[in-house]
Design an enzyme around this catalytic site. Structure first.
Site, PDB file in Angstrom:
ATOM      1  CE1 TYR A  80      21.889  -8.660  17.654  1.00  0.00           C
ATOM      2  CE2 TYR A  80      20.118 -10.285  17.778  1.00  0.00           C
ATOM      3  CZ  TYR A  80      21.100  -9.512  18.396  1.00  0.00           C
ATOM      4  OH  TYR A  80      21.288  -9.622  19.755  1.00  0.00           O
ATOM      5  NE  ARG A  98      27.525 -10.042  20.401  1.00  0.00           N
ATOM      6  CZ  ARG A  98      26.470  -9.324  20.814  1.00  0.00           C
ATOM      7  NH1 ARG A  98      26.640  -8.108  21.333  1.00  0.00           N
ATOM      8  NH2 ARG A  98      25.245  -9.802  20.686  1.00  0.00           N
ATOM      9  CE1 TYR A 155      16.934 -13.591  25.292  1.00  0.00           C
ATOM     10  CE2 TYR A 155      17.993 -12.779  23.306  1.00  0.00           C
ATOM     11  CZ  TYR A 155      17.270 -12.538  24.454  1.00  0.00           C
ATOM     12  OH  TYR A 155      16.880 -11.261  24.752  1.00  0.00           O
ATOM     13  NE  ARG A 197      18.448  -9.608  29.213  1.00  0.00           N
ATOM     14  CZ  ARG A 197      18.066  -9.766  27.954  1.00  0.00           C
ATOM     15  NH1 ARG A 197      18.201  -8.791  27.067  1.00  0.00           N
ATOM     16  NH2 ARG A 197      17.546 -10.908  27.560  1.00  0.00           N
ATOM     17  CD  GLU A 218      17.764  -2.534  21.651  1.00  0.00           C
ATOM     18  OE1 GLU A 218      17.315  -3.475  20.958  1.00  0.00           O
ATOM     19  OE2 GLU A 218      18.962  -2.249  21.725  1.00  0.00           O
TER      20      GLU A 218
HETATM   21  C1  3EB Z   1      17.242  -8.326  23.426  1.00  0.00           C
HETATM   22  O1  3EB Z   1      16.962  -8.120  24.603  1.00  0.00           O
HETATM   23  C2  3EB Z   1      17.085  -7.171  22.497  1.00  0.00           C
HETATM   24  O2  3EB Z   1      23.053  -8.195  20.693  1.00  0.00           O
HETATM   25  O3  3EB Z   1      24.262  -6.796  21.843  1.00  0.00           O
HETATM   26  C3  3EB Z   1      19.603  -5.708  23.231  1.00  0.00           C
HETATM   27  C4  3EB Z   1      20.852  -5.328  23.729  1.00  0.00           C
HETATM   28  C5  3EB Z   1      19.520  -6.575  22.174  1.00  0.00           C
HETATM   29  C6  3EB Z   1      22.015  -5.835  23.141  1.00  0.00           C
HETATM   30  C7  3EB Z   1      23.158  -7.253  21.492  1.00  0.00           C
HETATM   31  C8  3EB Z   1      20.693  -7.066  21.595  1.00  0.00           C
HETATM   32  C9  3EB Z   1      21.929  -6.702  22.070  1.00  0.00           C
HETATM   33  O4  3EB Z   1      17.607  -9.431  22.999  1.00  0.00           O
HETATM   34  C10 3EB Z   1      18.214  -6.991  21.602  1.00  0.00           C
END
Ligand code: 3EB
Length: 351
Positions: free
Chosen positions: A159, A166, A219, A232, A339
Site C-alpha cells: 500500500y 500515486r 499523515y 475525506r 472500511e
Molecule cells: C485511511 O483513512 C484509511 O489511499 O486512497 C481510505 C481511503 C484509505 C482512501 C487511499 C486510503 C485511501 O487512511 C485508508
C-alpha cells in the site's frame, strides 16, 4: 445564482442486471464499479471494473452504475474512447474511465522502486494525460484495487508503494498534493492487476476533510515515505441534487488506528467518522442536506466471519433499511478490520 443540474445519477444492481436493461439505458452508462464472485468473462464496451471479491451480503447492489442524465433523457449519445490502457465514456460534463495494469516487471535490474509503485505511477500518469487531452480538469473520485495490499517487498508495504507511485505521478503532472484532492478508496484483493476507476468533470468539486482526523495528505512519515493523495470526501453542488462522494473511512482518529482487534469498536468509530464527514459536508453547504439514511454504503470487511457483527452495528446506528453491499477485502493498514465508503445522492435507484 442558479446552480447547474448535475449530469449524473446512480443505480445499483447485480452485474447480470445491467444486461437486462434496455440498450439505450446501457448506452447511457458512463461507467460502473462491479463486484463479481468469479470471472464473468463478459466483455462489454461499458467502462467498468469487475472486481473479484467475495460478496458477503447485498449482492443485489453489487454494481454501482453511473449514468448520464443527458444521455438518458435525449438521444445525445455518450462519447467514448481509449487512451493507452484507459477505456472511457464521457458526456459534456463528466468522464468515467477505467484502467487495469498488470504489475510491471522491473524496468531495469537493480532499480530500487517496486513494480507496484512503477505501475501505479504509470496508471496515474496516463489518467492525468487524458485529463489534459480531453479537458476534464477536475478529479471527483478514484477507486483503487490491488492484490496483496499488506504484503511487503522492496522493504516497503505494498500500500505504501502504491502511495509513492500515486504521489510521484501527482507531482510529475503538476497536480496539487494537498488541499483540493479527490475522494478515493484503496483496497486489497486476493489477486488481479492494479485496477482503478475514476470520475472526472469540468466543475470544481469541494474537498471535505474530517475534523476528527488528520488529513491523509498530512499523515506523518510513520505511515510511509509519501502521503496518500485523497480527501475525506468531495462535494458536487447542483440545482436539484448535491452529490457527496465519501472516501473509504476507517477506525482512525487523528492519524492513529483505534481499537485494534475489536471489530465492533472499529465499526462504531468508523460510523462516528462518517457522521463527522457528513456533518462537515452539511456545514459547508449551510444546510442539513445529507444524512446517513439516504446513502449507499460499500462495506469492506477483512474477515468474512465479522459480517454479522459489523452489519448489526451499522443497522443499529442508522436504523431503517440500509442500502449497502458487504464485500471481503483487505484494508490498507494491517490492524484495520473494516472500511466503509459511501455515495450520497437523492437520485439513486435501487434494484
Ligand atoms: C485511511 O483513512 C484509511 O489511499 O486512497 C481510505 C481511503 C484509505 C482512501 C487511499 C486510503 C485511501 O487512511 C485508508
Amino acid at each position: 445564482m442558479s446552480l447547474p443540474i448535475l449530469d449524473i445519477q446512480t443505480a445499483y444492481m447485480p452485474f447480470s442486471g445491467i444486461f437486462q436493461q434496455s440498450r439505450s439505458w446501457q448506452e447511457s452508462i458512463l461507467g460502473a464499479v462491479c463486484f463479481v464472485e468469479s470471472s464473468t468473462g463478459s466483455n462489454t464496451e461499458i467502462p467498468m471494473i469487475q472486481l473479484h471479491a467475495p460478496i458477503l451480503d447485498g449482492a443485489d447492489a453489487a454494481c454501482e452504475i453511473w449514468l448520464s442524465n443527458a444521455a438518458l433523457s435525449s438521444d445525445k449519445p455518450l462519447g467514448h474512447g481509449s487512451h493507452g490502457a484507459i477505456q472511457y465514456r464521457f458526456s459534456d460534463e463528466l468522464l468515467f474511465g477505467v484502467i487495469s495494469l498488470p504489475e510491471s516487471a522491473p524496468t531495469q535490474t537493480g532499480t530500487e522502486s517496486a513494480p507496484l509503485q512503477q505501475t501505479t505511477e504509470s496508471a496515474y500518469r496516463q489518467i492525468f494525460a487524458l485529463m489534459d487531452d480531453l479537458d476534464y480538469p477536475y478529479t471527483y473520485r478514484f477507486w483503487n484495487y490491488m492484490a496483496d495490499i499488506n504484503g511487503i517487498s522492496h522493504g516497503l508495504e505494498r500500500y505504501r508503494q502504491f502511495n509513492v507511485g500515486r504521489k510521484d505521478a501527482f507531482l510529475a503532472c503538476g497536480r496539487e498534493v494537498s488541499g483540493q484532492l479527490p475522494a478515493a478508496c484503496a483496497l486489497g484483493l486476493a489477486d488481479g492487476p492494479l485496477t482503478i476507476a475514476f470520475l472526472l468533470g469540468r466543475k470544481a468539486p469541494i474537498a471535505i476533510e474530517n475534523p476528527r482526523q488528520v488529513s491523509a495528505y498530512e499523515y506523518p512519515e510513520e505511515y510511509g515515505p509519501q502521503t496518500p493523495s485523497f480527501s475525506r470526501a468531495t462535494l458536487l453542488r447542483a440545482e436539484q441534487d448535491d452529490l457527496l462522494f465519501i472516501s473509504g473511512t476507517a477506525s482512525i482518529v487523528g492519524h492513529q488506528t483505534r481499537h485494534e482487534s475489536d471489530v465492533v469498536a472499529q465499526t462504531k468509530e468508523t460510523l462516528a467518522n462518517l457522521d463527522a464527514v457528513i456533518a462537515e459536508a452539511n456545514r459547508t453547504l449551510g444546510e442539513q442536506k445529507f444524512d446517513l439514511q439516504n446513502i449507499f454504503f460499500r462495506v469492506y470487511i477483512r474477515h468474512a466471519a465479522d459480517l454479522s457483527l459489523v452489519r448489526n452495528e451499522i443497522q443499529h446506528h442508522i436504523g431503517g433499511t440500509i442500502k449497502a453491499v458487504f464485500v471481503q477485502a483487505d484494508i490498507c493498514r494491517q490492524e484495520l478490520l473494516l472500511e466503509i465508503e459511501a455515495t450520497a445522492t437523492h437520485r439513486a435507484e435501487f434494484a
